[in-house]
Scaffold this motif. Structure first.
Motif, PDB file in Angstrom:
ATOM      1  N   PHE A  28      24.994   5.130 -12.551  1.00  0.00           N
ATOM      2  CA  PHE A  28      23.769   5.301 -13.333  1.00  0.00           C
ATOM      3  C   PHE A  28      22.534   5.014 -12.488  1.00  0.00           C
ATOM      4  O   PHE A  28      21.560   5.775 -12.507  1.00  0.00           O
ATOM      5  N   LEU A  29      22.557   3.912 -11.740  1.00  0.00           N
ATOM      6  CA  LEU A  29      21.396   3.570 -10.916  1.00  0.00           C
ATOM      7  C   LEU A  29      21.132   4.623  -9.854  1.00  0.00           C
ATOM      8  O   LEU A  29      19.970   4.950  -9.571  1.00  0.00           O
ATOM      9  N   MET A  30      22.202   5.180  -9.271  1.00  0.00           N
ATOM     10  CA  MET A  30      22.013   6.209  -8.250  1.00  0.00           C
ATOM     11  C   MET A  30      21.404   7.473  -8.858  1.00  0.00           C
ATOM     12  O   MET A  30      20.451   8.042  -8.311  1.00  0.00           O
ATOM     13  N   ILE A  31      21.927   7.916  -9.981  1.00  0.00           N
ATOM     14  CA  ILE A  31      21.414   9.128 -10.623  1.00  0.00           C
ATOM     15  C   ILE A  31      19.986   8.904 -11.109  1.00  0.00           C
ATOM     16  O   ILE A  31      19.110   9.756 -10.910  1.00  0.00           O
ATOM     17  N   PHE A  32      19.728   7.746 -11.724  1.00  0.00           N
ATOM     18  CA  PHE A  32      18.382   7.439 -12.191  1.00  0.00           C
ATOM     19  C   PHE A  32      17.387   7.447 -11.037  1.00  0.00           C
ATOM     20  O   PHE A  32      16.318   8.055 -11.119  1.00  0.00           O
ATOM     21  N   ALA A  33      17.734   6.778  -9.935  1.00  0.00           N
ATOM     22  CA  ALA A  33      16.815   6.690  -8.798  1.00  0.00           C
ATOM     23  C   ALA A  33      16.557   8.055  -8.178  1.00  0.00           C
ATOM     24  O   ALA A  33      15.414   8.377  -7.816  1.00  0.00           O
ATOM     25  N   LEU A  34      17.605   8.868  -8.056  1.00  0.00           N
ATOM     26  CA  LEU A  34      17.425  10.199  -7.473  1.00  0.00           C
ATOM     27  C   LEU A  34      16.557  11.095  -8.359  1.00  0.00           C
ATOM     28  O   LEU A  34      15.639  11.753  -7.868  1.00  0.00           O
ATOM     29  N   VAL A  35      16.836  11.122  -9.649  1.00  0.00           N
ATOM     30  CA  VAL A  35      16.052  11.966 -10.561  1.00  0.00           C
ATOM     31  C   VAL A  35      14.611  11.472 -10.631  1.00  0.00           C
ATOM     32  O   VAL A  35      13.670  12.265 -10.553  1.00  0.00           O
ATOM     33  N   TYR A  36      14.430  10.167 -10.740  1.00  0.00           N
ATOM     34  CA  TYR A  36      13.074   9.611 -10.800  1.00  0.00           C
ATOM     35  C   TYR A  36      12.308   9.904  -9.511  1.00  0.00           C
ATOM     36  O   TYR A  36      11.146  10.311  -9.549  1.00  0.00           O
ATOM     37  N   GLY A  37      12.968   9.719  -8.376  1.00  0.00           N
ATOM     38  CA  GLY A  37      12.314  10.005  -7.101  1.00  0.00           C
ATOM     39  C   GLY A  37      11.934  11.465  -6.955  1.00  0.00           C
ATOM     40  O   GLY A  37      10.834  11.790  -6.472  1.00  0.00           O
ATOM     41  N   LYS A  41       8.128  12.720  -6.666  1.00  0.00           N
ATOM     42  CA  LYS A  41       7.739  13.420  -5.437  1.00  0.00           C
ATOM     43  C   LYS A  41       7.214  14.821  -5.723  1.00  0.00           C
ATOM     44  O   LYS A  41       6.215  15.246  -5.157  1.00  0.00           O
ATOM     45  N   THR A  42       7.894  15.564  -6.600  1.00  0.00           N
ATOM     46  CA  THR A  42       7.488  16.942  -6.873  1.00  0.00           C
ATOM     47  C   THR A  42       6.336  17.030  -7.870  1.00  0.00           C
ATOM     48  O   THR A  42       5.658  18.046  -7.918  1.00  0.00           O
ATOM     49  N   GLN A  43       6.147  16.006  -8.688  1.00  0.00           N
ATOM     50  CA  GLN A  43       5.121  15.972  -9.730  1.00  0.00           C
ATOM     51  C   GLN A  43       5.172  17.203 -10.633  1.00  0.00           C
ATOM     52  O   GLN A  43       4.148  17.767 -11.014  1.00  0.00           O
ATOM     53  N   VAL A  51       6.797   9.052 -18.474  1.00  0.00           N
ATOM     54  CA  VAL A  51       7.559  10.251 -18.852  1.00  0.00           C
ATOM     55  C   VAL A  51       8.672  10.493 -17.840  1.00  0.00           C
ATOM     56  O   VAL A  51       9.819  10.782 -18.211  1.00  0.00           O
ATOM     57  N   ASN A  52       8.347  10.352 -16.559  1.00  0.00           N
ATOM     58  CA  ASN A  52       9.366  10.545 -15.531  1.00  0.00           C
ATOM     59  C   ASN A  52      10.490   9.525 -15.657  1.00  0.00           C
ATOM     60  O   ASN A  52      11.662   9.855 -15.469  1.00  0.00           O
ATOM     61  N   ALA A  53      10.153   8.284 -15.989  1.00  0.00           N
ATOM     62  CA  ALA A  53      11.175   7.246 -16.152  1.00  0.00           C
ATOM     63  C   ALA A  53      12.067   7.541 -17.356  1.00  0.00           C
ATOM     64  O   ALA A  53      13.291   7.346 -17.290  1.00  0.00           O
ATOM     65  N   VAL A  54      11.490   7.996 -18.451  1.00  0.00           N
ATOM     66  CA  VAL A  54      12.285   8.307 -19.644  1.00  0.00           C
ATOM     67  C   VAL A  54      13.234   9.472 -19.362  1.00  0.00           C
ATOM     68  O   VAL A  54      14.409   9.452 -19.752  1.00  0.00           O
ATOM     69  N   ILE A  55      12.738  10.486 -18.682  1.00  0.00           N
ATOM     70  CA  ILE A  55      13.596  11.635 -18.352  1.00  0.00           C
ATOM     71  C   ILE A  55      14.709  11.210 -17.406  1.00  0.00           C
ATOM     72  O   ILE A  55      15.875  11.581 -17.585  1.00  0.00           O
ATOM     73  N   ALA A  56      14.386  10.403 -16.389  1.00  0.00           N
ATOM     74  CA  ALA A  56      15.407   9.936 -15.451  1.00  0.00           C
ATOM     75  C   ALA A  56      16.422   9.039 -16.157  1.00  0.00           C
ATOM     76  O   ALA A  56      17.623   9.118 -15.894  1.00  0.00           O
ATOM     77  N   LEU A  57      15.956   8.195 -17.069  1.00  0.00           N
ATOM     78  CA  LEU A  57      16.857   7.338 -17.845  1.00  0.00           C
ATOM     79  C   LEU A  57      17.797   8.170 -18.702  1.00  0.00           C
ATOM     80  O   LEU A  57      19.009   7.932 -18.729  1.00  0.00           O
ATOM     81  N   SER A  58      17.253   9.163 -19.389  1.00  0.00           N
ATOM     82  CA  SER A  58      18.075  10.041 -20.223  1.00  0.00           C
ATOM     83  C   SER A  58      19.092  10.798 -19.382  1.00  0.00           C
ATOM     84  O   SER A  58      20.269  10.907 -19.746  1.00  0.00           O
ATOM     85  N   PHE A  59      18.644  11.323 -18.272  1.00  0.00           N
ATOM     86  CA  PHE A  59      19.527  12.078 -17.379  1.00  0.00           C
ATOM     87  C   PHE A  59      20.655  11.188 -16.871  1.00  0.00           C
ATOM     88  O   PHE A  59      21.825  11.587 -16.860  1.00  0.00           O
TER      89      PHE A  59
END
Length: 129
Positions: A28-37, A41-43, A51-59
Motif C-alpha cells: 500500500f505504501l509503495m503504490i500510494f507513494a508512486l501514485v502521489y508522486g 510531478k505531472t500536476q 485531492v492528489n492524496a485522496v486519489i493516491a489513497l483510494s488507488f
C-alpha cells in the motif's frame, strides 16, 4: 534467549508477516507513494495536494482489495533482490578487470539480461495469478 531480550529479529519479522505488514502495509505504501508522486510531478489535477492524496489513497487501498498485488509483490521482489545481488557481483568483477573507459553500454546489457531473468522467473511463479 541468546540475545538477552527474549526475541530476535527473526521473531519480529515473523510477527510483522503474521499481522500483514509485508502483504498489505508495504505494498500500500509503495503504490500510494508512486501514485502521489506521479500526480504531484505531472500536476494533471493541479497543485491541490489534498485531492492528489485522496486519489493516491483510494488507488492504494483499491489495489489491495483481492490479494493480487500482494501475491505479485511477494513473487517479484525476491527475484529482484537476487537480480540486484547478481548485478552487484557483476559490477565488482567488471571493476576488477576494466578501467573507467566509459563502457556504460556493458552495464546496460547486464541490467537488461538480469531484468529479463527476473521477469521470466517471477512470471513462472504463478502464485499471484
Amino acid at each position: 534467549m541468546a540475545n538477552g531480550f527474549g526475541f530476535s529479529i527473526g521473531d519480529v519479522l515473523n510477527r510483522w508477516a503474521d499481522i500483514g505488514v509485508f502483504a498489505y502495509v508495504l505494498p500500500f505504501l509503495m503504490i500510494f507513494a508512486l501514485v502521489y508522486g506521479i500526480l504531484i510531478k505531472t500536476q494533471i489535477l493541479g497543485d491541490n495536494k489534498g485531492v492528489n492524496a485522496v486519489i493516491a489513497l483510494s488507488f492504494g487501498l483499491l489495489s489491495l482489495q483481492f490479494d493480487i498485488v500482494s501475491g505479485f509483490y511477494s513473487s517479484i521482489f525476491p527475484y529482484a533482490g537476487m537480480g540486484l545481488a547478481v548485478f552487484l557481483v557483476a559490477l565488482i568483477l567488471m571493476g576488477l578487470v576494466t578501467g573507467s573507459d566509459g563502457k556504460n553500454w556493458i552495464w546496460f546489457g547486464i541490467g537488461v539480461v538480469i531484468f529479463l531473468f527476473i521477469l521470466f522467473g517471477s512470471l513462472g511463479d504463478t502464485y499471484w495469478m
